[in-house]
Design a protein around this motif. Structure first.
Motif, PDB file in Angstrom:
ATOM      1  N   ASN A  32      39.953  50.847  33.631  1.00  0.00           N
ATOM      2  CA  ASN A  32      41.132  51.606  34.024  1.00  0.00           C
ATOM      3  C   ASN A  32      40.864  52.359  35.314  1.00  0.00           C
ATOM      4  O   ASN A  32      39.714  52.638  35.652  1.00  0.00           O
ATOM      5  N   ALA A  33      41.926  52.676  36.044  1.00  0.00           N
ATOM      6  CA  ALA A  33      41.793  53.226  37.394  1.00  0.00           C
ATOM      7  C   ALA A  33      41.052  54.556  37.394  1.00  0.00           C
ATOM      8  O   ALA A  33      41.273  55.414  36.536  1.00  0.00           O
ATOM      9  N   GLN A  34      40.154  54.697  38.340  1.00  0.00           N
ATOM     10  CA  GLN A  34      39.507  55.965  38.630  1.00  0.00           C
ATOM     11  C   GLN A  34      39.898  56.334  40.056  1.00  0.00           C
ATOM     12  O   GLN A  34      39.431  55.735  41.003  1.00  0.00           O
ATOM     13  N   GLU A  35      40.758  57.326  40.190  1.00  0.00           N
ATOM     14  CA  GLU A  35      41.283  57.743  41.488  1.00  0.00           C
ATOM     15  C   GLU A  35      42.049  56.588  42.137  1.00  0.00           C
ATOM     16  O   GLU A  35      43.131  56.237  41.682  1.00  0.00           O
ATOM     17  N   GLU A  36      41.481  55.930  43.134  1.00  0.00           N
ATOM     18  CA  GLU A  36      42.212  54.943  43.923  1.00  0.00           C
ATOM     19  C   GLU A  36      42.247  53.561  43.296  1.00  0.00           C
ATOM     20  O   GLU A  36      43.243  52.874  43.374  1.00  0.00           O
ATOM     21  N   SER A  37      41.145  53.122  42.686  1.00  0.00           N
ATOM     22  CA  SER A  37      41.041  51.727  42.253  1.00  0.00           C
ATOM     23  C   SER A  37      40.325  51.617  40.914  1.00  0.00           C
ATOM     24  O   SER A  37      39.441  52.423  40.599  1.00  0.00           O
ATOM     25  N   ALA A  38      40.716  50.577  40.152  1.00  0.00           N
ATOM     26  CA  ALA A  38      39.983  50.265  38.931  1.00  0.00           C
ATOM     27  C   ALA A  38      38.690  49.514  39.253  1.00  0.00           C
ATOM     28  O   ALA A  38      37.714  49.595  38.517  1.00  0.00           O
ATOM     29  N   LEU A  39      38.687  48.775  40.356  1.00  0.00           N
ATOM     30  CA  LEU A  39      37.483  48.075  40.825  1.00  0.00           C
ATOM     31  C   LEU A  39      37.380  48.219  42.330  1.00  0.00           C
ATOM     32  O   LEU A  39      38.331  47.910  43.050  1.00  0.00           O
ATOM     33  N   LYS A  40      36.242  48.699  42.788  1.00  0.00           N
ATOM     34  CA  LYS A  40      35.979  48.803  44.227  1.00  0.00           C
ATOM     35  C   LYS A  40      34.657  48.119  44.524  1.00  0.00           C
ATOM     36  O   LYS A  40      33.631  48.447  43.926  1.00  0.00           O
ATOM     37  N   VAL A  41      34.691  47.163  45.442  1.00  0.00           N
ATOM     38  CA  VAL A  41      33.489  46.419  45.825  1.00  0.00           C
ATOM     39  C   VAL A  41      33.194  46.732  47.281  1.00  0.00           C
ATOM     40  O   VAL A  41      34.015  46.468  48.162  1.00  0.00           O
ATOM     41  N   VAL A  42      32.018  47.304  47.533  1.00  0.00           N
ATOM     42  CA  VAL A  42      31.636  47.771  48.868  1.00  0.00           C
ATOM     43  C   VAL A  42      30.272  47.210  49.235  1.00  0.00           C
ATOM     44  O   VAL A  42      29.381  47.113  48.382  1.00  0.00           O
ATOM     45  N   CYS A  43      30.115  46.829  50.491  1.00  0.00           N
ATOM     46  CA  CYS A  43      28.819  46.362  50.995  1.00  0.00           C
ATOM     47  C   CYS A  43      28.070  47.540  51.588  1.00  0.00           C
ATOM     48  O   CYS A  43      28.522  48.140  52.571  1.00  0.00           O
ATOM     49  N   THR A  44      26.919  47.890  51.005  1.00  0.00           N
ATOM     50  CA  THR A  44      26.115  49.010  51.495  1.00  0.00           C
ATOM     51  C   THR A  44      24.750  48.575  52.009  1.00  0.00           C
ATOM     52  O   THR A  44      24.000  49.384  52.521  1.00  0.00           O
ATOM     53  N   GLY A  45      24.426  47.308  51.856  1.00  0.00           N
ATOM     54  CA  GLY A  45      23.131  46.815  52.302  1.00  0.00           C
ATOM     55  C   GLY A  45      23.264  45.752  53.367  1.00  0.00           C
ATOM     56  O   GLY A  45      24.326  45.559  53.968  1.00  0.00           O
ATOM     57  N   LYS A  46      22.174  45.037  53.606  1.00  0.00           N
ATOM     58  CA  LYS A  46      22.180  43.992  54.622  1.00  0.00           C
ATOM     59  C   LYS A  46      22.835  42.708  54.128  1.00  0.00           C
ATOM     60  O   LYS A  46      23.356  41.936  54.921  1.00  0.00           O
ATOM     61  N   LEU A  47      22.779  42.476  52.820  1.00  0.00           N
ATOM     62  CA  LEU A  47      23.357  41.257  52.260  1.00  0.00           C
ATOM     63  C   LEU A  47      24.680  41.580  51.586  1.00  0.00           C
ATOM     64  O   LEU A  47      24.844  42.640  50.977  1.00  0.00           O
ATOM     65  N   PRO A  48      25.651  40.670  51.658  1.00  0.00           N
ATOM     66  CA  PRO A  48      26.957  40.926  51.025  1.00  0.00           C
ATOM     67  C   PRO A  48      26.836  40.917  49.508  1.00  0.00           C
ATOM     68  O   PRO A  48      26.166  40.043  48.939  1.00  0.00           O
ATOM     69  N   PRO A  49      27.458  41.872  48.820  1.00  0.00           N
ATOM     70  CA  PRO A  49      27.443  41.843  47.350  1.00  0.00           C
ATOM     71  C   PRO A  49      28.330  40.727  46.829  1.00  0.00           C
ATOM     72  O   PRO A  49      29.443  40.523  47.310  1.00  0.00           O
ATOM     73  N   ARG A  50      27.835  39.999  45.827  1.00  0.00           N
ATOM     74  CA  ARG A  50      28.584  38.885  45.243  1.00  0.00           C
ATOM     75  C   ARG A  50      28.680  39.048  43.724  1.00  0.00           C
ATOM     76  O   ARG A  50      28.191  38.206  42.955  1.00  0.00           O
ATOM     77  N   PRO A  51      29.314  40.113  43.252  1.00  0.00           N
ATOM     78  CA  PRO A  51      29.463  40.282  41.798  1.00  0.00           C
ATOM     79  C   PRO A  51      30.449  39.280  41.228  1.00  0.00           C
ATOM     80  O   PRO A  51      31.360  38.826  41.916  1.00  0.00           O
ATOM     81  N   VAL A  52      30.266  38.956  39.958  1.00  0.00           N
ATOM     82  CA  VAL A  52      31.146  38.009  39.262  1.00  0.00           C
ATOM     83  C   VAL A  52      31.735  38.714  38.039  1.00  0.00           C
ATOM     84  O   VAL A  52      30.999  39.287  37.230  1.00  0.00           O
ATOM     85  N   PHE A  53      33.068  38.672  37.910  1.00  0.00           N
ATOM     86  CA  PHE A  53      33.761  39.248  36.765  1.00  0.00           C
ATOM     87  C   PHE A  53      34.528  38.135  36.062  1.00  0.00           C
ATOM     88  O   PHE A  53      35.338  37.450  36.688  1.00  0.00           O
ATOM     89  N   THR A  54      34.281  37.938  34.774  1.00  0.00           N
ATOM     90  CA  THR A  54      34.997  36.932  34.014  1.00  0.00           C
ATOM     91  C   THR A  54      35.700  37.585  32.830  1.00  0.00           C
ATOM     92  O   THR A  54      35.135  38.439  32.148  1.00  0.00           O
ATOM     93  N   ASP A  55      36.953  37.183  32.620  1.00  0.00           N
ATOM     94  CA  ASP A  55      37.740  37.641  31.472  1.00  0.00           C
ATOM     95  C   ASP A  55      37.746  39.173  31.374  1.00  0.00           C
ATOM     96  O   ASP A  55      37.557  39.745  30.294  1.00  0.00           O
ATOM     97  N   CYS A  56      37.982  39.848  32.486  1.00  0.00           N
ATOM     98  CA  CYS A  56      38.078  41.308  32.516  1.00  0.00           C
ATOM     99  C   CYS A  56      39.521  41.717  32.825  1.00  0.00           C
ATOM    100  O   CYS A  56      40.293  40.933  33.384  1.00  0.00           O
TER     101      CYS A  56
END
Length: 467
Positions: free
Chosen positions: A111-135
């Motif tokens: 459920n939403a926390q402030e602006e978004s229920a899911l926020k994906v941000v790149c903070t390192g040198k490599l792009p984050p590639r998270p996988v969400f299934t049946d959420c």
């Protein structure tokens, strides 16, 4: 006496069994995956403490039982972690999710926390590639916010109850939304794709109806065999033969429920997003794509129950829209818009021409014009469409090139509008116009009255030369 003798005999047998036992040397064995339980029957209820334990003890699977939890924060130190819901998805609830690493999450409601229920941000040198299934992701201004350089994958997920947008794709983001499928036949599961013509033994065999996430289709081998790279619900990655994949009843990724005026199902600003088998409905605008989106694609999708426009492609959009169905739109099923105008000074015109060379892959023209601009002390930032002159301290912007989306084999049960100054590639589409609408100074394509609710796609046949 009989009882005493039986006890002595049992002791003798136990001693013999102990003597026969041979100790196994485990020093050379690799450690397997370790799991930890959060909530449910576990005494552990705090998500932050559980993540710290996973980090300190090298646990790579966190199984979450039914209950309500604080925000799930997966930073770069949690890379590789599997977070799997155990129970009814609607009863496993987190107060939002912030991700900046590559991980795997399945069967959880956010459920939403402030602006978004899911926020994906790149903070390192490599792009984050998270996988969400049946959420399920619910609530917030932008329910799912994908920032620059982030590359999440959402498979069979539900995105609902947005204020502005269901999915907001920032410039240079590359999310993937797709449906999930099932392996219906007993399928050999290979951890490594076998070489052409080999008889490599599979690591295991997936039972019928095993749910898998399709990552990407591998090219055909020399012997004609194609493979899908897949991931199971427990995160095992490997390969399954394409012939064992069934496509008949995919679980769609759904973006629905925008209540506010001006809501958008999917908003892409110069993104490389890919949408496959995604259902968008219940918004004022289905998709709004602007500023290049050159590698963006929408395939096999459904857009319906829209109070405004189904697909709005504007400001230089060059996305690919293929095999989609758009219907029940109050105003337009499709608008190819020119976007804002301006930036008519000489440098801005040259920068726009430079961008045209870039997308036309004209390396010679691009290099020559870029060198000419450098000789004038002009520095160009293509990402933000800004330029600056170090000699005169002038700065400026330019508007994007004309919209040139590619539309193939789509069905529009609504009006279609193509604005002057745009150049879409439009082929094999069926346009059904259920009512008449006029628009001054605009170019509308006239459709036909439908013969049925689901018009059939035209089959184009090549005329054979007469003998």
């Amino acid at each position: 006496m009989g009882e005493d003798s039986d006890a002595e005999d049992a002791e003798v047998e136990e001693e013999e069994e102990i003597e026969d036992f041979q100790e196994i040397d485990v020093s050379g064995m690799e450690d397997g995956k370790r799991s930890m339980l959060l909530g449910g029957v576990s005494v552990q209820r705090d998500i932050k403490a559980s993540l710290e334990i996973c980090k300190e003890e090298g646990i790579d699977t966190l199984i979450v039982g039914e209950g309500s939890y604080e925000s799930l924060v997966l930073d770069t130190e949690r890379s590789g972690l599997l977070v799997i819901g155990n129970g009814t998805k609607e009863d496993i609830v987190f107060n939002g999710c912030d991700v900046s690493c590559t991980c795997y999450v399945s069967g959880i409601t956010f459920n939403a926390q402030e602006e978004s229920a899911l926020k994906v941000v790149c903070t390192g040198k490599l792009p984050p590639r998270p996988v969400f299934t049946d959420c399920t992701f619910s609530g917030g201004k932008n329910v799912v916010a994908v920032h620059a350089c982030a590359e999440p994958t959402l498979v069979g997920c539900t995105i609902t109850s947005s204020v502005f947008s269901g999915v907001y794709c920032f410039p240079r983001s590359a999310p993937v939304l797709m449906s999930s499928y099932a392996v219906l036949t007993p399928a050999p599961f290979y951890t490594v794709k076998p070489p052409p013509g080999s008889e490599a033994a599979p690591a295991t065999t997936l039972p019928p109806a095993t749910a898998v996430r399709l990552v990407n289709e591998e090219p055909a081998e020399e012997d004609g065999t194609k493979y899908w790279r897949v991931t199971t619900a427990l995160g095992a990655s490997g390969y399954v033969k394409m012939e064992n994949i069934d496509y008949t009843e995919p679980k769609h990724c759904t973006v629905t429920g925008g209540k506010a005026v001006g809501s958008v199902g999917v908003f892409c600003d110069d993104s490389k997003a890919a949408f496959n088998n995604v259902v968008v409905k219940g918004h004022e605008t289905g998709y709004f794509l602007q500023n290049k989106c050159g590698s963006c694609s929408i395939k096999n999708g459904f857009v319906e129950d829209i109070t405004g426009t189904g697909l709005y492609l504007s400001s230089g959009c060059r996305a690919v829209i293929k095999n989609c169905r758009v219907r029940k739109c109050k105003h337009y099923g499709l608008i190819v818009g020119k976007g804002k105008t301006g930036g008519g000074d000489q440098i801005s015109v040259l920068c726009r021409e430079l961008e045209n060379f870039y997308y036309a892959r004209d390396g010679e023209g691009y290099g020559t014009l870029l060198e000419s601009l450098k000789e004038q002390d002009v520095t160009v930032d293509m990402a933000s469409r800004t330029w600056s002159n170090s000699g005169t301290s002038e700065q400026g912007t330019w508007t994007p090139a004309e919209s040139r989306p590619i539309l193939r084999d789509n069905v529009f049960n609504a009006n279609v509008r193509i604005d002057p100054g745009t150049a879409p590639s439009f082929f094999g589409n069926v346009i059904v116009k259920p009512f008449e609408a006029t628009s001054r100074n605009k170019f509308s394509l006239n459709g036909i009255e439908p013969a049925a609710d689901e018009p059939k796609m035209p089959i184009l046949k090549r005329e054979e030369p007469a003998e």
